[in-house]
Design an enzyme around this catalytic site. Structure first.
Site, short mmCIF file in Angstrom:
data_model
loop_
_atom_site.label_atom_id
_atom_site.label_comp_id
_atom_site.label_asym_id
_atom_site.label_seq_id
_atom_site.Cartn_x
_atom_site.Cartn_y
_atom_site.Cartn_z
N CYS A 169 49.49 99.27 -11.33
CA CYS A 169 49.67 97.86 -10.59
C CYS A 169 48.75 96.74 -11.17
CB CYS A 169 49.58 97.96 -9.16
SG CYS A 169 48.10 98.58 -8.58
N ALA A 170 48.42 95.83 -10.51
CA ALA A 170 47.22 95.01 -11.34
C ALA A 170 45.84 95.63 -11.18
CB ALA A 170 47.42 93.68 -10.13
N MET A 171 45.42 96.25 -10.35
CA MET A 171 44.30 96.74 -10.29
C MET A 171 44.13 98.37 -10.09
SD MET A 171 41.80 94.19 -10.12
CE MET A 171 40.48 94.96 -9.53
N GLY A 172 45.25 98.85 -9.94
CA GLY A 172 45.32 100.35 -10.05
C GLY A 172 44.56 100.76 -8.67
N ARG A 173 44.57 100.18 -7.72
CA ARG A 173 43.74 100.63 -6.54
C ARG A 173 44.75 101.05 -5.47
NH1 ARG A 173 38.54 98.06 -4.95
NH2 ARG A 173 38.15 99.96 -4.11
N SER A 174 45.64 100.18 -5.06
CA SER A 174 46.44 100.12 -3.84
C SER A 174 47.98 100.56 -4.22
CB SER A 174 46.55 98.66 -3.23
OG SER A 174 47.18 98.67 -2.12
N ARG A 175 48.79 99.68 -4.76
CA ARG A 175 50.23 100.07 -4.83
C ARG A 175 50.68 101.15 -5.70
NH1 ARG A 175 51.58 93.78 -6.88
NH2 ARG A 175 49.30 93.96 -7.33
#
Length: 211
Positions: free
Chosen positions: A137-143
């Site tokens: 995703c954008a940060m690789g932490r949530s989605r």
């Protein structure tokens, strides 16, 4: 008690622990207990990490084709697809041998990511036949992390606790609270299915077809 002398009923905590099978020691934790699990993670934040054999979680580094080639990525699941997110798409990778699947999800507690749990899990499972696969995703932490956790729960028979503990050893992740609640619901659904299968074996002497 209200000012009119009428007893006030306390609302039940919808996110308290839930035990599906009384014969099983496991209970699905409440949402706040799940959040605390992430505090125990020791992995430092980096752009890309292999969190399961052949499965990488990453951030917008997915735009870096040189990195993808170095990691020998063959499949990409972009959970931040779309022009307002990480707008790559299949055409972006047309000069590479990459299979692409995009989900236009937003990192908001109100976004229903659970509708993509099974389709994303199937794509991940298929991608591991090659492998390697990047979920980002954008940060690789949530989605992206949420979709990988769902895959481990659906296809690797892990509880949500098992899946979180597995991934946080290798990557710093923190799904938003809405996504955690959706994973918690999935955990309960899968626990019911496991309980039904166990009861089928006990009652009939043979395993019923999984739901």
């Amino acid at each position: 008690m209200s000012s009119a002398g009428i007893p006030i009923q306390k609302k039940k905590n919808a996110y308290s622990a839930v035990k599906v099978d009384p014969n099983d020691d496991y209970a699905t934790p409440g949402a706040f207990e799940l959040e605390r699990l992430f505090w125990k993670g020791s992995a430092k934040y980096t752009h890309v990490n292999e969190v399961w054999p052949g499965i990488y979680i990453g951030d917008e580094t997915a735009r870096d084709k040189a990195t993808l080639q170095r990691l020998k990525i063959t499949h990409i699941l972009n959970s931040a697809h779309g022009k307002f997110n990480i707008n790559t798409g299949a055409n972006y990778y047309k000069d590479m041998l990459i299979h692409y699947y995009g989900i236009e999800a937003f990192d908001s507690p109100d976004f229903n990511l659970s509708v993509f749990f099974y389709s994303a899990a199937k794509f991940i499972r298929a991608g591991l036949n090659t492998p390697k696969l990047l979920v980002h995703c954008a940060m690789g932490r949530s989605r992206s992390a949420t979709l990988v956790l769902a895959y481990l729960m659906i296809y690797k028979n892990m509880t949500v606790v098992d899946a979180i503990q597995e991934v946080i050893q290798r990557r710093c992740i923190l799904p938003n609270r809405g996504f955690l609640k959706q994973l918690r619901t999935l955990d309960i659904q899968l626990a019911i299915e496991r309980s039904n299968r166990r009861n089928g074996i006990k009652n009939n002497g043979e395993e019923k077809e999984a739901y």
